[in-house]
Design an enzyme around this catalytic site. Sequence first.
Site, mmCIF file in Angstrom:
data_model
loop_
_atom_site.group_PDB
_atom_site.id
_atom_site.type_symbol
_atom_site.label_atom_id
_atom_site.label_comp_id
_atom_site.label_asym_id
_atom_site.label_seq_id
_atom_site.Cartn_x
_atom_site.Cartn_y
_atom_site.Cartn_z
ATOM 1 C CD GLU A 263 -12.751 -4.456 -6.476
ATOM 2 O OE1 GLU A 263 -11.697 -5.076 -6.215
ATOM 3 O OE2 GLU A 263 -12.783 -3.483 -7.248
ATOM 4 C CD GLU B 104 -13.037 4.858 0.800
ATOM 5 O OE1 GLU B 104 -12.918 3.764 0.219
ATOM 6 O OE2 GLU B 104 -12.092 5.430 1.375
ATOM 7 C CD GLU C 8 -2.686 -2.397 -16.805
ATOM 8 O OE1 GLU C 8 -2.092 -1.344 -17.060
ATOM 9 O OE2 GLU C 8 -3.201 -3.134 -17.675
ATOM 10 N NE ARG D 291 -4.078 -1.687 0.054
ATOM 11 C CZ ARG D 291 -5.053 -1.583 -0.808
ATOM 12 N NH1 ARG D 291 -4.944 -0.789 -1.867
ATOM 13 N NH2 ARG D 291 -6.150 -2.293 -0.658
#
Length: 173
Positions: free
Chosen positions: A87, A114, A133, A59
């Site tokens: 997902e 969010e 990717e 991350r």
Amino acid sequence: MKLLSSTEICPTPIFRVTMDRAIDPDGFEIKRAIVQHGGSAVMMPVDERGRILLVRQYRLPARQYLWELPAGRVDAGETTLQAARRELAEETGFRAKKWHKIAVFFPSPGFLAEKMTIFLATGLTGGASTPMEDERIETRWFTRRELGEMIRKGKIVDAKTMIGFFRYREKRT
């Protein structure tokens, strides 16, 4: 609160940043830069043995590899459940027969618009993952005890994973 204005100051492929102004009935005004995000679906895959599937990936904002529940953005026109199904398959290859919403929360409401929705996913069947990717994802099953210990020892530092685990444990006890 009444929104007076919202001006986009930075668009990106994943989110956009706006400068918003609002006023309450007493005349108190707030001006804030806000990261506008369409929301995220978080999946807590649990197998028939009660193990929880986590993903590990680097991350960039955290500058480290993190073990976490699989998650992803809700695309335009999708419901959170549709995004969760998509997902889970993309990141792990698994599909679930049963879905149950266990939490909805704002991870950082001071500047981030969010909303995250966590789903318990059970009745799993495997398949091939198809990560994006720019994603390198490792998966691993953990027992409830292992996951709890990792949280206690600070080895899990991802908030959505902690919230999901504690809500799941709360419903199981």
